[in-house]
Write a protein that holds these residues in place. Structure first.
Motif, PDB file in Angstrom:
ATOM      1  N   PRO A 100      72.704  86.864  34.206  1.00  0.00           N
ATOM      2  CA  PRO A 100      73.693  87.253  35.215  1.00  0.00           C
ATOM      3  C   PRO A 100      75.067  86.660  34.913  1.00  0.00           C
ATOM      4  CG  PRO A 100      72.197  85.597  36.101  1.00  0.00           C
ATOM      5  CD  PRO A 100      71.701  85.939  34.730  1.00  0.00           C
ATOM      6  N   THR A 101      76.114  87.424  35.229  1.00  0.00           N
ATOM      7  CA  THR A 101      77.453  86.862  35.055  1.00  0.00           C
ATOM      8  C   THR A 101      77.612  85.697  36.019  1.00  0.00           C
ATOM      9  OG1 THR A 101      78.354  88.531  36.543  1.00  0.00           O
ATOM     10  CG2 THR A 101      78.532  88.970  34.186  1.00  0.00           C
ATOM     11  N   GLY A 102      78.365  84.720  35.578  1.00  0.00           N
ATOM     12  CA  GLY A 102      78.552  83.498  36.342  1.00  0.00           C
ATOM     13  C   GLY A 102      77.591  82.399  35.937  1.00  0.00           C
ATOM     14  N   ALA A 103      76.555  82.749  35.164  1.00  0.00           N
ATOM     15  CA  ALA A 103      75.558  81.759  34.742  1.00  0.00           C
ATOM     16  C   ALA A 103      76.098  80.875  33.625  1.00  0.00           C
ATOM     17  CB  ALA A 103      74.292  82.464  34.266  1.00  0.00           C
ATOM     18  N   ILE A 104      75.587  79.663  33.553  1.00  0.00           N
ATOM     19  CA  ILE A 104      75.828  78.779  32.421  1.00  0.00           C
ATOM     20  C   ILE A 104      74.628  78.935  31.489  1.00  0.00           C
ATOM     21  CG2 ILE A 104      76.107  76.383  31.646  1.00  0.00           C
ATOM     22  CD1 ILE A 104      78.502  77.512  33.256  1.00  0.00           C
ATOM     23  N   VAL A 105      74.910  79.278  30.249  1.00  0.00           N
ATOM     24  CA  VAL A 105      73.870  79.521  29.256  1.00  0.00           C
ATOM     25  C   VAL A 105      73.813  78.321  28.311  1.00  0.00           C
ATOM     26  CG1 VAL A 105      73.053  81.069  27.443  1.00  0.00           C
ATOM     27  CG2 VAL A 105      74.323  82.000  29.399  1.00  0.00           C
ATOM     28  N   ARG A 106      72.622  77.773  28.165  1.00  0.00           N
ATOM     29  CA  ARG A 106      72.409  76.643  27.258  1.00  0.00           C
ATOM     30  C   ARG A 106      71.688  77.146  26.013  1.00  0.00           C
ATOM     31  NH1 ARG A 106      69.095  74.219  30.150  1.00  0.00           N
ATOM     32  NH2 ARG A 106      67.184  74.294  28.928  1.00  0.00           N
ATOM     33  N   ILE A 107      72.300  76.933  24.857  1.00  0.00           N
ATOM     34  CA  ILE A 107      71.689  77.305  23.587  1.00  0.00           C
ATOM     35  C   ILE A 107      71.206  76.034  22.903  1.00  0.00           C
ATOM     36  CG2 ILE A 107      72.015  78.371  21.319  1.00  0.00           C
ATOM     37  CD1 ILE A 107      72.346  80.439  23.497  1.00  0.00           C
ATOM     38  N   GLU A 108      69.913  75.995  22.608  1.00  0.00           N
ATOM     39  CA  GLU A 108      69.317  74.886  21.882  1.00  0.00           C
ATOM     40  C   GLU A 108      68.950  75.397  20.495  1.00  0.00           C
ATOM     41  OE1 GLU A 108      66.047  73.413  24.210  1.00  0.00           O
ATOM     42  OE2 GLU A 108      67.371  72.793  25.858  1.00  0.00           O
ATOM     43  N   TYR A 126      68.786  79.445  27.411  1.00  0.00           N
ATOM     44  CA  TYR A 126      68.255  79.183  28.748  1.00  0.00           C
ATOM     45  C   TYR A 126      69.350  79.342  29.794  1.00  0.00           C
ATOM     46  CZ  TYR A 126      64.383  76.721  26.422  1.00  0.00           C
ATOM     47  OH  TYR A 126      63.296  76.384  25.647  1.00  0.00           O
ATOM     48  N   VAL A 127      68.949  79.775  30.978  1.00  0.00           N
ATOM     49  CA  VAL A 127      69.763  79.649  32.181  1.00  0.00           C
ATOM     50  C   VAL A 127      68.931  78.745  33.071  1.00  0.00           C
ATOM     51  CG1 VAL A 127      70.727  80.812  34.199  1.00  0.00           C
ATOM     52  CG2 VAL A 127      70.921  81.872  31.929  1.00  0.00           C
ATOM     53  N   GLU A 128      69.474  77.569  33.339  1.00  0.00           N
ATOM     54  CA  GLU A 128      68.710  76.496  33.976  1.00  0.00           C
ATOM     55  C   GLU A 128      67.479  76.246  33.114  1.00  0.00           C
ATOM     56  OE1 GLU A 128      68.365  77.320  38.167  1.00  0.00           O
ATOM     57  OE2 GLU A 128      70.537  77.370  38.394  1.00  0.00           O
ATOM     58  N   GLN A 129      66.269  76.386  33.626  1.00  0.00           N
ATOM     59  CA  GLN A 129      65.065  76.144  32.817  1.00  0.00           C
ATOM     60  C   GLN A 129      64.388  77.437  32.357  1.00  0.00           C
ATOM     61  OE1 GLN A 129      64.536  73.036  31.785  1.00  0.00           O
ATOM     62  NE2 GLN A 129      66.359  72.594  32.987  1.00  0.00           N
ATOM     63  N   GLU A 130      65.014  78.580  32.648  1.00  0.00           N
ATOM     64  CA  GLU A 130      64.407  79.873  32.333  1.00  0.00           C
ATOM     65  C   GLU A 130      64.837  80.364  30.948  1.00  0.00           C
ATOM     66  OE1 GLU A 130      63.562  84.089  34.601  1.00  0.00           O
ATOM     67  OE2 GLU A 130      65.025  82.708  35.437  1.00  0.00           O
ATOM     68  N   LEU A 131      63.858  80.660  30.097  1.00  0.00           N
ATOM     69  CA  LEU A 131      64.124  81.173  28.756  1.00  0.00           C
ATOM     70  C   LEU A 131      64.610  82.614  28.860  1.00  0.00           C
ATOM     71  CD1 LEU A 131      63.961  80.668  25.682  1.00  0.00           C
ATOM     72  CD2 LEU A 131      61.601  81.513  25.786  1.00  0.00           C
ATOM     73  N   MET A 132      65.794  82.887  28.294  1.00  0.00           N
ATOM     74  CA  MET A 132      66.402  84.210  28.399  1.00  0.00           C
ATOM     75  C   MET A 132      66.406  84.987  27.080  1.00  0.00           C
ATOM     76  SD  MET A 132      67.033  83.827  31.549  1.00  0.00           S
ATOM     77  CE  MET A 132      68.109  85.063  32.229  1.00  0.00           C
ATOM     78  N   ALA A 133      66.497  84.262  25.941  1.00  0.00           N
ATOM     79  CA  ALA A 133      66.561  84.913  24.629  1.00  0.00           C
ATOM     80  C   ALA A 133      66.177  83.894  23.561  1.00  0.00           C
ATOM     81  CB  ALA A 133      67.962  85.453  24.366  1.00  0.00           C
ATOM     82  N   THR A 134      65.754  84.417  22.416  1.00  0.00           N
ATOM     83  CA  THR A 134      65.481  83.584  21.248  1.00  0.00           C
ATOM     84  C   THR A 134      66.201  84.187  20.047  1.00  0.00           C
ATOM     85  OG1 THR A 134      63.477  84.795  20.656  1.00  0.00           O
ATOM     86  CG2 THR A 134      63.208  82.884  22.123  1.00  0.00           C
ATOM     87  N   ALA A 135      66.403  83.374  19.024  1.00  0.00           N
ATOM     88  CA  ALA A 135      67.074  83.886  17.824  1.00  0.00           C
ATOM     89  C   ALA A 135      66.646  83.082  16.607  1.00  0.00           C
ATOM     90  CB  ALA A 135      68.589  83.812  17.986  1.00  0.00           C
ATOM     91  N   SER A 136      66.805  83.720  15.462  1.00  0.00           N
ATOM     92  CA  SER A 136      66.665  83.034  14.182  1.00  0.00           C
ATOM     93  C   SER A 136      67.834  83.489  13.324  1.00  0.00           C
ATOM     94  CB  SER A 136      65.327  83.364  13.512  1.00  0.00           C
ATOM     95  OG  SER A 136      65.249  84.747  13.228  1.00  0.00           O
TER      96      SER A 136
END
Length: 151
Positions: A100-108, A126-136
């Protein structure tokens, strides 16, 4: 690479990112380095899903998420090498949920391998503790780096 050099290179990259032009992708994503660890060869960055990145479905445009992974992986290359930029060879992203717009996205992100010519990374968004996407991703280490744009 030593722990001291890793930290020095990451801090150097942080300063370089701050100097990027005001309308660059990094500035538009409001990216920040929030943590890094030499022992695990990992880096965490946060980004903001602003209205600028909203798509027709009212969520963050997928290309912006890919950009977040690209910037995070690229920044980690700075800590693992003696250069400030490494070209992307391949980047694959799996979208699990809309951000969602307005979210802070954490990339680990973490390095899977860091060789003399190629580096491989994996990452999670992640957005908070929810996994949203993965990448390689695979990045080429520039030895020496060839400029493709005339100055």
């Amino acid at each position: 690479m030593s722990k001291e050099n890793f930290e020095k290179q990451i801090r150097k990259r942080m300063n370089e990112l701050e100097k990027i032009n005001a309308h660059g992708v990094f500035k538009e994503l409001k990216g920040k380095i929030t943590g890094f660890d030499y022992d695990t060869k990992s880096l965490t960055m946060t980004y903001e899903a602003t209205k600028f990145h909203e798509n027709a479905f009212g969520i963050m445009f997928g290309g912006s998420i890919v950009g977040m992974f690209d910037i995070t992986f690229g920044t980690l290359t700075a800590g693992l090498g003696d250069y400030s930029v490494a070209p992307t060879v391949q980047l694959s992203t799996t979208f699990l949920k809309g951000i969602p717009t307005g979210a802070i996205v954490r990339i680990e992100a973490e390095a899977v391998s860091a060789g003399k010519t190629i580096m491989n990374f994996v990452g999670k968004a992640y957005v908070e503790q929810e996994l949203m996407a993965t990448a390689s991703g695979t990045f080429m280490t520039p030895r020496p780096f060839k400029k493709f744009i005339e100055e």
